[in-house]
Design an enzyme around this catalytic site. Structure first.
Site, PDB file in Angstrom:
ATOM      1  CG  PHE A   3      12.941   1.370  -8.723  1.00 30.48           C
ATOM      2  CD1 PHE A   3      13.795   2.149  -8.368  1.00 30.48           C
ATOM      3  CD2 PHE A   3      11.866   1.750  -9.698  1.00 30.48           C
ATOM      4  CE1 PHE A   3      13.679   3.367  -9.035  1.00 30.48           C
ATOM      5  CE2 PHE A   3      11.952   2.714 -10.563  1.00 30.48           C
ATOM      6  CZ  PHE A   3      12.968   3.811 -10.244  1.00 30.48           C
ATOM      7  CB  THR A  88      13.990  -6.224  -1.498  1.00 33.43           C
ATOM      8  OG1 THR A  88      14.812  -6.869  -0.584  1.00 33.43           O
ATOM      9  CG2 THR A  88      14.825  -6.234  -2.633  1.00 33.43           C
ATOM     10  CE  LYS A 117      12.072  -2.364   9.267  1.00 36.08           C
ATOM     11  NZ  LYS A 117      12.111  -1.262   8.652  1.00 36.08           N
ATOM     12  N   GLY A 198       4.021   7.583   3.052  1.00 38.33           N
ATOM     13  CA  GLY A 198       4.877   6.458   2.388  1.00 38.33           C
ATOM     14  C   GLY A 198       5.870   5.841   3.527  1.00 38.33           C
ATOM     15  CD  GLU A 201       7.900  -1.384   7.714  1.00 38.90           C
ATOM     16  OE1 GLU A 201       8.664  -2.553   6.990  1.00 38.90           O
ATOM     17  OE2 GLU A 201       8.729  -0.275   7.964  1.00 38.90           O
ATOM     18  CG  ASP A 212       9.288  -0.837  11.871  1.00 39.49           C
ATOM     19  OD1 ASP A 212      10.288  -1.303  10.947  1.00 39.49           O
ATOM     20  OD2 ASP A 212       9.609   0.281  12.260  1.00 39.49           O
ATOM     21  CE  LYS A 216      12.640   1.053  12.131  1.00 33.99           C
ATOM     22  NZ  LYS A 216      11.547   2.212  11.881  1.00 33.99           N
TER      23      LYS A 216
HETATM   24  N1  HSE Z   1       7.588   1.856   9.197  1.00 38.73           N
HETATM   25  C1  HSE Z   1       8.989   2.348   9.412  1.00 38.73           C
HETATM   26  C2  HSE Z   1       8.384   3.693  10.551  1.00 38.73           C
HETATM   27  C3  HSE Z   1       9.675   2.979   8.496  1.00 38.73           C
HETATM   28  O1  HSE Z   1       7.157   3.890  10.468  1.00 38.73           O
HETATM   29  O2  HSE Z   1       9.249   4.389  11.062  1.00 38.73           O
HETATM   30  C4  HSE Z   1      10.764   2.049   8.010  1.00 38.73           C
HETATM   31  O3  HSE Z   1      11.494   1.297   9.215  1.00 38.73           O
END
Ligand code: HSE
Length: 333
Positions: A3, A88, A117, A198, A201, A212, A216
């Site tokens: 949440f 989460t 992820k 927001g 991470e 990150d 991906k």
């Molecule tokens: N932290 C990632 C971004 C968002 O800045 O794109 C979540 O994948």
């Protein structure tokens, strides 16, 4: 389950689109459980937003539906299987707690949609095989650059074409920071602004050190190209060592510095890397600025296909979850 920014945005979006989903897809979503680490809300007939916002405010444990200690396994067993949504925080080293949640959900006969992820980085192959064995869907658009349709483009729109290489701006936080630095904003201030949106991470080092993007890139490579990359196979360099004057100079010269995740073949083997690159105006990802992202597929028969936009934000991630749910609904109907 979960949440945070994305989980909250997802519930808000479902509430906002309730009527629209009914009209356009004959789809009525009922939220039966909402879980966090300390417990959760449960209602067979459906939790309404009033149960966790108006009565309880942001504190779920003030709701009359709050059940301390309610966990994923017990909640899954309380009702007929549907779709399990995992939101989460990503732990790309262990995959937990999401990895166990997703395994439990698939074992209990639930379709899974995840924005997390970590479980996919650690064991995409195992999770896919578990889903396949149980004839269940495992969908993860929100974990692969969210509102930017990286997977759908490759798996549907490019069907039949051989993908020769992939380049992507896959992280909104670093793209925002680099864009702002090009306009003269200092790195710490630009990063703070990205955090306020927001999108960074929980630990923003994962964004700025390139992890990150690497996660991906791995998820895209393993699901679209059928590779079996581990994080350790990817050479990762982030944006933390870029001198502040470099993005400014690049901009003055009509160029740009972008953090790119890249997959390409070298000597017959696929290689993956993440690093900042100086790109020219003619590069397909040149115009991708701010929190926007982009991905460019070079193929044998469809040329180079680039998709851009899909800015990182909780609403975009929520929309990617909803898209996956709609696609599952269309398939199982
Ligand atoms: N932290 C990632 C971004 C968002 O800045 O794109 C979540 O994948």
């Amino acid at each position: 389950v979960g949440f945070g920014h994305v989980g909250k945005a997802f519930l808000g979006l479902v509430r906002e689109k309730r009527e629209w989903l009914k009209t356009h897809y004959s789809l009525e979503l009922r939220l039966q459980a909402l879980l966090v680490s300390a417990g959760g809300l449960f209602s067979e007939s459906g939790i309404t937003p009033r149960d966790f916002t108006e009565k309880a405010g942001p504190d779920l444990n003030l709701s009359s539906l709050w059940r301390p200690g309610l966990n994923v396994v017990s909640a899954l067993g309380k009702t007929k299987p549907g779709i399990f949504v995992e939101c989460t925080p990503s732990n790309i080293q262990t995959g937990e707690p999401g990895l166990t949640h997703i395994r439990d959900a698939l074992k209990a006969g639930w379709h899974v949609v995840t924005a997390n992820k970590g479980p996919l980085v650690v064991d995409l192959k195992g999770l896919r095989s578990l889903a396949g064995k149980n004839s269940l869907a495992l969908k993860f658009s929100a974990a692969a650059a969210a509102a930017l349709p990286t997977l759908d483009t490759a798996l549907h729109s490019l069907a039949g074409a051989e993908i020769l290489s992939i380049e992507g701006i896959l992280n909104g936080t670093t793209n925002y920071v680099l864009t702002q630095m090009g306009e003269g904003t200092g790195y710490p201030e630009a990063l703070r602004e990205a955090q306020e949106k927001g999108i960074a991470e929980h630990d923003p080092r994962l964004d700025v050190e390139g992890w990150d993007t690497a996660a991906k890139t791995l998820i895209i490579g393993n699901s679209v190209l059928g590779l079996e990359l581990a994080l350790g196979d990817i050479k990762v360099e982030g944006i933390t060592r870029i001198p502040p004057e470099l993005p400014i100079r690049a901009r003055q010269e009509g160029k740009a510095i972008k953090l790119l995740g890249r997959l390409g073949r070298s000597g017959g083997c696929w290689e993956a890397a993440v690093s900042p690159q100086l790109i020219e105006r003619s590069h397909p990802l040149f115009g991708v600025n701010g929190t926007n992202k982009g991905i460019s597929y070079t193929t044998d028969s469809m040329g180079t296909v680039t998709v851009t936009g899909g800015k990182s934000d909780p609403r975009g991630a929520a929309a990617a979850i909803l898209k996956d749910i709609i696609h599952i609904f269309a398939r199982v109907q």
